[in-house]
Scaffold this motif. Structure first.
Motif, PDB file in Angstrom:
ATOM      1  N   GLU A   1      -8.329 -19.247  -7.145  1.00 46.08           N
ATOM      2  CA  GLU A   1      -7.791 -19.665  -8.436  1.00 46.08           C
ATOM      3  C   GLU A   1      -7.458 -18.460  -9.293  1.00 46.08           C
ATOM      4  OE1 GLU A   1     -10.573 -22.250 -10.438  1.00 46.08           O
ATOM      5  OE2 GLU A   1     -10.602 -23.552  -8.666  1.00 46.08           O
ATOM      6  N   GLU A   2      -8.405 -17.545  -9.344  1.00 42.20           N
ATOM      7  CA  GLU A   2      -8.221 -16.368 -10.190  1.00 42.20           C
ATOM      8  C   GLU A   2      -7.151 -15.441  -9.665  1.00 42.20           C
ATOM      9  OE1 GLU A   2     -11.846 -14.306 -10.509  1.00 42.20           O
ATOM     10  OE2 GLU A   2     -12.819 -15.859 -11.699  1.00 42.20           O
ATOM     11  N   LEU A   3      -7.119 -15.318  -8.348  1.00 44.42           N
ATOM     12  CA  LEU A   3      -6.353 -14.201  -7.806  1.00 44.42           C
ATOM     13  C   LEU A   3      -4.952 -14.557  -7.377  1.00 44.42           C
ATOM     14  CD1 LEU A   3      -9.201 -12.565  -5.781  1.00 44.42           C
ATOM     15  CD2 LEU A   3      -8.172 -11.743  -7.896  1.00 44.42           C
ATOM     16  N   ILE A   4      -4.696 -15.806  -7.115  1.00 45.67           N
ATOM     17  CA  ILE A   4      -3.390 -16.090  -6.546  1.00 45.67           C
ATOM     18  C   ILE A   4      -2.242 -15.602  -7.423  1.00 45.67           C
ATOM     19  CG2 ILE A   4      -1.793 -17.917  -5.833  1.00 45.67           C
ATOM     20  CD1 ILE A   4      -4.266 -19.269  -4.586  1.00 45.67           C
ATOM     21  N   PRO A   5      -2.302 -15.791  -8.724  1.00 44.66           N
ATOM     22  CA  PRO A   5      -1.174 -15.302  -9.524  1.00 44.66           C
ATOM     23  C   PRO A   5      -0.868 -13.829  -9.234  1.00 44.66           C
ATOM     24  CG  PRO A   5      -2.860 -16.335 -10.925  1.00 44.66           C
ATOM     25  CD  PRO A   5      -3.355 -16.405  -9.534  1.00 44.66           C
ATOM     26  N   SER A   6      -1.854 -12.971  -9.352  1.00 44.99           N
ATOM     27  CA  SER A   6      -1.588 -11.552  -9.068  1.00 44.99           C
ATOM     28  C   SER A   6      -2.679 -11.048  -8.139  1.00 44.99           C
ATOM     29  CB  SER A   6      -1.610 -10.760 -10.371  1.00 44.99           C
ATOM     30  OG  SER A   6      -2.920 -10.701 -10.846  1.00 44.99           O
ATOM     31  N   VAL A   7      -2.312 -10.826  -6.932  1.00 45.21           N
ATOM     32  CA  VAL A   7      -3.343 -10.446  -5.970  1.00 45.21           C
ATOM     33  C   VAL A   7      -3.834  -9.024  -6.252  1.00 45.21           C
ATOM     34  CG1 VAL A   7      -3.918 -10.151  -3.568  1.00 45.21           C
ATOM     35  CG2 VAL A   7      -2.436 -12.006  -4.253  1.00 45.21           C
ATOM     36  N   GLN A   8      -5.071  -8.949  -6.622  1.00 49.15           N
ATOM     37  CA  GLN A   8      -5.673  -7.680  -7.043  1.00 49.15           C
ATOM     38  C   GLN A   8      -6.750  -7.246  -6.049  1.00 49.15           C
ATOM     39  OE1 GLN A   8      -5.315  -5.631  -9.666  1.00 49.15           O
ATOM     40  NE2 GLN A   8      -3.506  -6.730 -10.333  1.00 49.15           N
ATOM     41  N   PRO A   9      -6.928  -5.954  -5.921  1.00 53.46           N
ATOM     42  CA  PRO A   9      -8.083  -5.532  -5.116  1.00 53.46           C
ATOM     43  C   PRO A   9      -9.366  -6.056  -5.755  1.00 53.46           C
ATOM     44  CG  PRO A   9      -7.019  -3.635  -6.169  1.00 53.46           C
ATOM     45  CD  PRO A   9      -6.151  -4.826  -6.417  1.00 53.46           C
ATOM     46  N   SER A  10     -10.302  -6.387  -4.985  1.00 50.05           N
ATOM     47  CA  SER A  10     -11.517  -6.929  -5.570  1.00 50.05           C
ATOM     48  C   SER A  10     -12.748  -6.560  -4.787  1.00 50.05           C
ATOM     49  CB  SER A  10     -11.412  -8.439  -5.631  1.00 50.05           C
ATOM     50  OG  SER A  10     -11.439  -8.931  -4.320  1.00 50.05           O
TER      51      SER A  10
ATOM     52  N   GLY B   1     -14.213   3.541  -3.231  1.00 47.94           N
ATOM     53  CA  GLY B   1     -13.150   3.467  -4.232  1.00 47.94           C
ATOM     54  C   GLY B   1     -12.127   2.402  -3.936  1.00 47.94           C
ATOM     55  N   ASP B   2     -12.329   1.670  -2.845  1.00 47.33           N
ATOM     56  CA  ASP B   2     -11.340   0.681  -2.440  1.00 47.33           C
ATOM     57  C   ASP B   2      -9.946   1.286  -2.372  1.00 47.33           C
ATOM     58  OD1 ASP B   2     -12.832  -1.425  -1.763  1.00 47.33           O
ATOM     59  OD2 ASP B   2     -12.549  -2.559  -3.610  1.00 47.33           O
ATOM     60  N   ILE B   3      -9.889   2.494  -1.829  1.00 47.84           N
ATOM     61  CA  ILE B   3      -8.633   3.210  -1.676  1.00 47.84           C
ATOM     62  C   ILE B   3      -7.942   2.722  -0.408  1.00 47.84           C
ATOM     63  CG2 ILE B   3      -7.644   5.504  -1.301  1.00 47.84           C
ATOM     64  CD1 ILE B   3      -9.055   5.011  -4.011  1.00 47.84           C
ATOM     65  N   ASN B   4      -6.646   2.597  -0.480  1.00 49.18           N
ATOM     66  CA  ASN B   4      -5.913   2.222   0.720  1.00 49.18           C
ATOM     67  C   ASN B   4      -5.971   3.366   1.731  1.00 49.18           C
ATOM     68  OD1 ASN B   4      -4.215   1.400   2.695  1.00 49.18           O
ATOM     69  ND2 ASN B   4      -2.571   0.761   1.307  1.00 49.18           N
ATOM     70  N   PRO B   5      -6.530   3.112   2.886  1.00 45.07           N
ATOM     71  CA  PRO B   5      -6.683   4.189   3.873  1.00 45.07           C
ATOM     72  C   PRO B   5      -5.349   4.812   4.260  1.00 45.07           C
ATOM     73  CG  PRO B   5      -7.884   2.225   4.574  1.00 45.07           C
ATOM     74  CD  PRO B   5      -7.103   1.838   3.365  1.00 45.07           C
ATOM     75  N   ALA B   6      -4.279   4.060   4.112  1.00 45.08           N
ATOM     76  CA  ALA B   6      -2.972   4.577   4.512  1.00 45.08           C
ATOM     77  C   ALA B   6      -2.625   5.839   3.734  1.00 45.08           C
ATOM     78  CB  ALA B   6      -1.908   3.511   4.272  1.00 45.08           C
ATOM     79  N   LYS B   7      -3.234   5.967   2.595  1.00 42.79           N
ATOM     80  CA  LYS B   7      -2.951   7.112   1.737  1.00 42.79           C
ATOM     81  C   LYS B   7      -3.667   8.376   2.160  1.00 42.79           C
ATOM     82  CE  LYS B   7      -2.103   6.615  -3.098  1.00 42.79           C
ATOM     83  NZ  LYS B   7      -2.620   6.383  -4.418  1.00 42.79           N
TER      84      LYS B   7
ATOM     85  N   GLY C   1     -10.600   0.063  10.856  1.00 44.03           N
ATOM     86  CA  GLY C   1      -9.260  -0.470  11.085  1.00 44.03           C
ATOM     87  C   GLY C   1      -8.234   0.078  10.139  1.00 44.03           C
ATOM     88  N   ASP C   2      -8.655   0.970   9.244  1.00 47.29           N
ATOM     89  CA  ASP C   2      -7.742   1.482   8.236  1.00 47.29           C
ATOM     90  C   ASP C   2      -7.041   0.350   7.507  1.00 47.29           C
ATOM     91  OD1 ASP C   2      -8.263   4.099   8.182  1.00 47.29           O
ATOM     92  OD2 ASP C   2      -6.568   4.729   9.399  1.00 47.29           O
ATOM     93  N   ILE C   3      -7.827  -0.659   7.177  1.00 48.87           N
ATOM     94  CA  ILE C   3      -7.305  -1.818   6.458  1.00 48.87           C
ATOM     95  C   ILE C   3      -7.297  -1.508   4.969  1.00 48.87           C
ATOM     96  CG2 ILE C   3      -7.780  -4.238   5.918  1.00 48.87           C
ATOM     97  CD1 ILE C   3      -7.105  -3.569   8.877  1.00 48.87           C
ATOM     98  N   ASN C   4      -6.268  -1.963   4.308  1.00 45.05           N
ATOM     99  CA  ASN C   4      -6.234  -1.781   2.866  1.00 45.05           C
ATOM    100  C   ASN C   4      -7.323  -2.645   2.223  1.00 45.05           C
ATOM    101  OD1 ASN C   4      -5.742  -1.491   0.197  1.00 45.05           O
ATOM    102  ND2 ASN C   4      -3.527  -1.815   0.352  1.00 45.05           N
ATOM    103  N   PRO C   5      -8.256  -1.997   1.532  1.00 46.61           N
ATOM    104  CA  PRO C   5      -9.366  -2.754   0.948  1.00 46.61           C
ATOM    105  C   PRO C   5      -8.882  -3.833  -0.015  1.00 46.61           C
ATOM    106  CG  PRO C   5      -9.774  -0.398   0.775  1.00 46.61           C
ATOM    107  CD  PRO C   5      -8.371  -0.549   1.272  1.00 46.61           C
ATOM    108  N   ALA C   6      -7.707  -3.647  -0.589  1.00 51.62           N
ATOM    109  CA  ALA C   6      -7.202  -4.616  -1.556  1.00 51.62           C
ATOM    110  C   ALA C   6      -7.078  -6.000  -0.936  1.00 51.62           C
ATOM    111  CB  ALA C   6      -5.853  -4.157  -2.087  1.00 51.62           C
TER     112      ALA C   6
END
Ligand SMILES: Cc1ncc(C[n+]2csc(CCOP(=O)(O)OP(=O)(O)O)c2C)c(N)n1
Ligand SMILES: Cc1ncc(C[n+]2csc(CCOP(=O)(O)OP(=O)(O)O)c2C)c(N)n1
Ligand code: SF4
Ligand code: SF4
Ligand SMILES: [Mg+2]
Ligand SMILES: [Mg+2]
Lengths: 351, 624, 624, 351
Positions: free
Chosen positions: B606-615, C574-580, B574-579
């Motif tokens: 809890e951990e991620l809501i402040p700054s949504v990070q790839p995980s 690498g959890d790279i954004n496919p859009a890139k 789906g070319d989804i952003n893994p983040a």
């Protein structure tokens, strides 16, 4: 292979069989095998046998694995469906196909590598299941398509491309098939039509697993026996460059000899095949005796040809597993689906 | 002898977990099943789980039964009642009981209870002693121990005894002489409790009415039945846990429903192949020849089938394959459950290959998707791999009744008849005349002059002729992509459960995570964490799946493997952003629990809501 | 007979493509190789490509030679000179010549040139006639046709004739009686041109000095040699194009370099297995037993090895496997090239599995990475799959000389000796004492009392004991992840070529895309499109790979498959954004060209720069 | 399996062999097979044989596939390394292992399913390569571990769990091995230690492929023959519930009988095995005659036991491929790496 396209014109005088078909109706497109390849003779024999027994071409299914030999289904019976599958696994494809439709005639074509090396397990198990099919091993004692390695049926002592003698003994698939319950076991030589064609016809008529180990010289890579001939320019050339890219045209090797007699056939590379044709008196009805005789002849260095064993009383796979007479692929939803009422009863059993 | 300590006050009515600790091969599985099914017959939702070793006799085996009036049927890790019949595992079985819970044990040999924990209720029943006294046959003495404790439980839990006795009669119908001693053994346990246990037991089973349209069946049985209803006539297989019972079910129902009455002959062929390569070869041969055919296996079998799967993909032969997953890699954990064969199945074989996958989540879907698999495989002329697992395949589930519409017709896909061929001029097997990537097939033998071709795994042109030309090859490969896209739009739709209020968060899951997810969403909702949930049922994915990810800022992908394999498929296809996609992976071989999911997601939020990070770094993993 | 039309004026010195159209099995390959190698000996970079059918005799075969003083050695699709010796393919061969180019043909049978295009130069040489006149042996008449046209080309291109003649002498050394007729045949062609062709020929080869440290060798030969230098003692294999010659090379050099002088016995064992399953099983058995062992195969073989690869991953046995890729899926295009087995190899086998991959880009790297593969496999006790392809494996490449440092020692990884074991108390095979995920191995037979264990594909604890416990399993699986991470940091670094000025755009590629990429980057630079380029040499990826993607707003991933398999690995691992990541995929079975890459990238940039959009939809694909 | 842990205490009076080791030194951890399983008797026989011939345990490598039988390497020789590989593929693992180190003794343990069904191809090819190993087939005529399906060695007519008679004929691996060039072919019965242990000792001493087809009753799933016994409670119970989860403890089946004589052994399920022990006079040196005799006896319904064929003159795989005397895994970089000088010469050949 020849560059001249085959004529598709039906010559009025070509003999017709009971169905009114000529041999042309059983042929296929042009072969792309090497000129003189024994496998082409096998193709020709299949065409002749099928024509002579007047079987409708579309009632045949051709099956093969991978190899020069396994390419041949492309070169005969173009009105038949065919399955050129993967290396060594044709027996399972054939088993499934046969399970689905018991009414077609299944002709399997394989090579010594395809059947006795990678495919040995599947071959043995198809034999054991008494699958109703004709299984031809186009036995050139080498891997033709990958350029001349030894197979598990390469004769002990025969020389490889590199010049080494094969230090392993050949598997005798005919004897193996006997052990495992094949009900029709024969051996022949691709160049001996007078023997091979009748065997093929009998094999097609047979119900059960009919195996024919057909010696079929590879004119390009086979054996490279210590040539008895003097200077062979081609071999020298290829050896010097360490690549066999020069394959001169060769003639098909043909032979004929009487039942009960032996014959030495000299192959293109100078190696010699000692054939021994079973005598007319030979009794092929006892598997244990047949195997014993085969092994004794082999000790003498002779390759028995002819119908080694046949048993017409044994059931085939469908009889063994007791399927209905109608081919399974012709059963419709009313035959197959038990319907909602029955399902409700089954649901009850889960309550 | 009886040892009962202080009684826990809050009574658990129709809502508890009981676990049986036994020795493999002692006949406990059938006794425990009797217990579970009795509860089912009382109208109470139940989910039994058999946790068995890769062994036949003598090793520890457990049987967990979750009873849940609320219908939460995922595995729950706590144990309210332990029936500890196995000396080998006794100590750890004692340890695993919840404080205040109950432990039943065989008190024939006196046990020094002072050595054990005091915060649970101990109920000793002299089971061996009873059996020795009441039975003379040593095998009966052994076997009926299990029935005795079932009888005891019936009394303790105040279950409807006649339901239990009737069930025994049903199960042994045909072997009537077994009924009397079994019922007798039940009575022995029942009476012993009645006579010796006076202390109140806080857990009870009461008749209910939650199971109107439900049955209790395992996924393999249902899938095998689906193959019967789906019109499969050829089954080729090689035995492997946990898939074996799928073919056995097909066999059993065929023997019952597919015997020609006149001749007594079979309208089906089952071939036990010499291995999985051969099994799949047989399916391919049969499908090519116009029969509906299937095979069932587990991970090691799929690995062995890899070459043939590529052939079926490229030559375009329908294949129906059931992969009842177990713990991998390699022989791995043959009697544990996992969802770890997604990548191995989706992209099986060398070269550019892709396969259709189906993900049933309960036995009812095992049945339905088995039926559907044949239609899909024939319609798209390609392998369809149904990914079930041990948890679903080998355990009994409380599930919806199986249904069949008698108007249903099989979709055999694009197949040309003799007449079709007569009216066609320029047929080519791989010609994409309809633009959907799907060509028209012919079966061998269909026509004396037309429609024959040589099918092959080598490159070919639209007319099935051998070709080494790059353009023929590319045309074919692009058509296969087109076909895959056509399939995506036609496969089973995902199941959506929307949050009560709009949510930025979504969760994607599939297969046997289903029951645990239902409960987990409720647990989260209690904490005011609301998520939209989507259960995926097929690969390639429908647009709805991508839209779901589009519409949420963070999507949890919950699965039962180490590497987040569904997540890989989602981002890749789906070319989804893994983040955006956070893996929640449970992979220790036990079924995932609601608690695990709820904890993982809430922790992560809890951990991620402040700054949504790839995980990609998993929020949590689990060793039980 | 001679037909030469208007002469093209811009002379092409050491910069052209010549293509030979022949019939398979006529000995043309060795003649054509003679031609290519002569140019190499003249100090001019050359890249010959043999385009052959999956057949032994009688079908069309081509041999392309790109000559490039500038060192551009990727495939170029235009043809400056065509030697059209095959009547079957004659018309299309004629069509493929560039306007102004040359066509050599056998004029023994008169050709009606009026029927053919007029914008190329026709050079008819009565080759058959010459051979019939000069040779009596029919095989020689046939074979020397090829040598005659080589002689003619030597004259036309004004090559150094003595270099060609010396090469013949070198090649036939040991078969001296073949030298005279071959040289004679060369002379026949040479003289015929000298005597009959007076019109100037605009293409020339001139002695140069570009090849100081270079050799001309194919990748399989180099890899086979790498196995000798890498200390492999056991090779188990099953023949399959295009990998066969790798084992043949190992065999050849072993026969030369690994014979014990005293006894004449072999310091190596080559077993031709019955199939690829067995071949890999033998490698696993030998590696377990402390030998360096390898196998070589192609796609179908890898598919068959899938089960065993899972065993090696999970039981942690070193495996060195060469996958010389060809066109897939299934039997596919056995004599064409592709990079389409990445997914099949990276995630081979059911369950959560991952394998180390290496990507050589030229024969020198085939040698180096073959050597490295043994160290890596033993260090990380896991399979290492080297992904080469037909283009690299079976064609001669102008490449750097092979080098060996005599100080080099093999890295056998963590293996305990008898003494080590004596000094150890609590050794466990899978104990992660160093925290890098790698345990300590022992070889069978090492110690009378210590260090023995039963290796298995079933789940096990740190002491290699069978275990069905979830925590033992999870511990092992997480350790395997740790090991994989350790490996990532230790694998061959990617090769970077930075743009002349800072660029937002990057391109990632690997393997045989290398020579085309060099040229493509120059072509793009001419259009003022500057890209940073990174050639990946191993999977799992090093941090540098992720950093590269991080530092560019758009990265093209150029590969030779349909599905963008490297791109999948990059985004997944690498959890790279496919859009890139934009795929540039060429997959028709021919080697990728610089023009294709340059066109695809520039097109894509034109389209995308305004609004950078995700683009899994490939920028272009290709059918030749 | 028993719940009582084995004592590791070395009793002073246990007999020691030439190496000063007791049988304990050859044992393994507790078996987890069913009580009475024939496979446990095979394990015990291996322990006894290895002890008696005084082989150092660590000089042995144990190999197996997958199945109950293939689990047994865990239950003997705990000082030996072992490889419990994947189903049916042990022969290739053994081939590689042996190639790497010719100096260890390789004992392979397999089942009838592992060897004759999924593993048939690999088995045949290992035989053909004359791999120097002992290959034991713990033949219970069923798939024990997957609960009682037929294997390719299940006897014709024997009843399955479901009650159907097996309609396929059994593969005779002993005869097959004979055909394919095994140089030591024997058959025995797990419960007949007096025959089996000496055969094992001879097989270990033999250089070449030594196969022992060891009949080894599965007390839980084997055959389910139409029992001659009256009421079997267990079978009834399991059948009624359609799951075989009750496996009562059984006694090991033992037997003893004189060379040249026949003996009927009754199995737990009531089926009967007709064993015939080869007479002392029997000459096992001729493969063709041996195969003939085997097949003739089989026709009479007798299962021949004893040493059927032995040939001590045949080379093994290492001799065939002519490797150095030193095990390959002991060669170091100086033996193996030709060095930079040679590489420069090789580079020249590419110029
Ligand atoms: C799985 C697999 N392994 C290897 C090959 C390569 N291969 C093609 S044909 C062949 C051998 C063919 O030998 P044989 O069956 O004797 O046929 P012949 O060409 O001699 O007629 C091999 C090894 C393949 N196609 N597939
Ligand atoms: C590839 C694969 N297929 C199937 C299985 C399942 N399986 C495990 S053991 C076994 C049969 C074992 O039979 P046998 O070799 O006769 O051993 P036994 O248990 O009877 O001793 C099967 C089919 C497996 N482990 N791997
Ligand atoms: S290589 Fe041999 S087997 Fe193949 S086509 Fe040529 S002659 Fe026949
Ligand atoms: S099931 Fe049969 S073979 Fe397996 S351990 Fe039990 S008795 Fe032995
Ligand atoms: Mg052959
Ligand atoms: Mg068995």
């Amino acid at each position: 292979m020849s560059y001249i396209a085959k004529s598709t014109f039906h010559h009025a005088k070509l003999p017709v069989n009971e169905l009114g078909l000529t041999e042309r109706d059983y042929e296929g497109p042009l072969s792309s095998l090497c000129a003189g390849c024994g496998h082409d003779s096998i193709s020709a024999a299949i065409v002749q046998a099928c024509h002579e027994i007047s079987i409708e071409p579309h009632r045949i299914a051709k099956l093969s694995g991978i190899g020069c030999s396994s390419k041949t289904p492309n070169y005969y019976l173009q009105k038949s469906h065919g399955f050129n599958s993967v290396h060594g696994r044709m027996p399972s494809i054939a088993t499934g196909a046969n399970a689905a439709n018991k009414d077609l005639v299944y002709i399997g074509m394989s090579g010594d590598g395809d059947s006795a090396s990678i495919g040995l397990g599947q071959f043995c198990h198809a034999v054991r299941r008494k699958l109703n099919m004709v299984y031809i091993i186009a036995n050139n004692g080498t891997y033709g398509l990958t350029k001349g390695q030894n197979s598990a049926m390469t004769d002990f002592g025969s020389k490889s491309k590199k010049g080494d003698e094969n230090p392993f003994e050949a598997i005798d698939v005919a004897n193996l098939a006997l052990q495992l319950g094949a009900t029709f076991v024969a051996r022949s030589f691709s160049g001996d039509k007078s023997q091979f064609v009748p065997l093929l016809k009998a094999a097609i008529a047979h119900r059960g697993f009919a195996v024919i180990d057909c010696l079929s010289p590879c004119v390009t890579f086979n054996n490279h026996a210590g040539s008895t001939k003097s200077y062979d320019f081609v071999r020298d050339h290829n050896e010097a460059l360490n690549r066999a890219d020069f394959v001169p045209m060769k003639e098909e090797i043909v032979t004929q000899y009487a039942p009960g007699s032996s014959k030495e056939v000299c192959l293109h590379d100078g190696s010699v095949l000692h054939l021994h044709k079973l005598a007319d008196e030979y009794d092929p009805s006892d598997a244990v005796e047949a195997s014993y005789y085969l092994q004794k002849k082999q000790r003498e260095g002779k390759v028995l040809t002819g119908l080694i064993y046949v048993n017409t009383d044994s059931p085939d796979l469908h009889e063994i597993i007791n399927t209905v007479d109608k081919p399974l692929n012709q059963l419709g939803i009313t035959d197959l689906c038990p319907g909602s009422k029955t399902l409700q009863n089954i649901n009850e059993s889960f309550c | 002898m009886r040892v009962v300590q202080e009684v826990n006050s809050n009574s658990k009515l129709n809502e508890f977990v009981i676990k049986f600790a036994n020795v493999n091969g002692t006949g406990s599985a059938s006794a425990n099943h009797l217990f579970a099914k009795s509860i089912f017959r009382m109208g109470v939702p139940v989910s039994p789980r058999n946790i068995f070793p890769s062994n036949i006799q003598g090793l520890p085996t457990w049987y967990e039964v979750r009873v849940s009036e609320k219908g939460y049927l995922g595995r729950k890790e706590i144990v309210d009642i332990m029936v500890a019949m196995n000396p080998q595992s006794f100590q750890s079985d004692v340890d695993s009981v919840e404080p205040g819970g109950y432990l039943l044990y065989d008190s024939t040999m006196p046990l020094d209870l002072s050595k054990y924990r005091e915060d649970i209720h101990w109920i000793g029943i002299p089971i061996t002693e009873i059996c020795i006294r009441e039975f003379s046959n040593p095998k009966q003495r052994q076997l009926f121990k299990n029935i005795v404790y079932v009888g005891a439980l019936v009394a303790l839990l105040k279950m409807n005894f006649s339901i239990v006795k009737n069930l025994v009669k049903d199960q042994f119908s045909g072997k009537e002489k077994l009924i009397t001693p079994n019922v007798f053994a039940l009575e022995l346990g029942y009476q012993w409790v009645k006579e010796n246990v006076s202390v109140p037991f806080s857990i009870r089973v009461e008749q209910s009415n939650k199971l109107d349209n439900k049955i209790l069946v395992d996924g393999n049985t249902a899938a095998g039945l689906g193959c019967v209803y789906g019109g499969a006539t050829v089954a080729a297989w090689y035995p492997i846990t946990p898939s074996t019972s799928l073919v056995e079910s097909y066999d059993k129902y065929c023997e019952r429903l597919r015997i020609d009455p006149g001749s007594g002959k079979k309208k089906f062929a089952i071939v036990q192949a010499e291995d999985e390569l051969a099994a799949l070869g047989m399916v391919i041969g049969a499908s090519w020849n116009g029969a509906r055919a299937f095979t069932a296996t587990s991970g090691p079998g799929v690995s062995l089938m890899t070459e043939f799967l590529g052939l079926a993909y490229f030559a375009e032969v329908p294949v129906v394959l059931f992969n009842v997953q177990r713990g991998g890699p390699s022989t791995g954990m043959p009697t544990r459950t996992q969802q770890s064969d997604l990548l191995a199945c989706a992209y099986a074989s060398h070269g550019d290959t892709k396969h259709i996958l189906l993900f049933p989540a309960n036995p009812t879907e095992c049945f339905e998707l088995a039926v559907a698999a044949f239609d899909i495989a024939e319609r798209f002329q390609t392998p369809v791999i149904t990914l079930s697992d041990l948890e679903l395949g080998m355990n009994d589930w409380t599930t919806d009744k199986l249904e069949w519409d008698d108007e249903e017709q099989y979709d055999r896909g694009k197949v040309l008849s003799k007449d079709d061929l007569d009216s066609l001029d320029n047929w080519g097997r791989y010609n994409d005349v309809d633009g959907d990537g799907i060509g028209y097939r012919t079966y061998p033998g269909v026509h004396p002059d037309k429609g024959a071709f040589l099918i092959r795994g080598t490159s070919h042109d639209a007319f099935a002729r051998y070709s080494e030309r790059g353009d023929d090859y590319v045309e074919g490969m692009e058509r296969l992509q087109r076909k895959f896209a056509t399939a995506a739009a036609a496969l089973p739709v995902p199941v959506i459960r929307s949050a009560r209020q709009q949510s930025l968060y979504g969760v994607i899951y599939y297969g046997t995570t289903d029951p645990a997810m239902d409960e987990a969403l409720d647990l989260l909702a209690e904490k005011d964490i609301e998520l939209d949930a989507m259960r995926i049922r097929a690969f390639p994915f429908r647009e709805a799946v991508f839209a779901f990810m589009e519409h949420h800022t963070r999507v949890f992908v919950v699965e039962q493997n180490r590497d987040g394999q569904m997540r890989t498929l989602l981002i890749n296809e789906g070319d989804i952003n893994p983040a955006k996609l956070t893996s929640v992976c449970h992979f220790d071989g036990t079924p995932i629990t609601a608690q695990f999911i709820a904890d993982s997601i809430s922790l992560s939020l809890e951990e991620l809501i402040p700054s949504v990070q790839p995980s990609k770094s998993r929020v949590s993993k689990k060793g039980a």
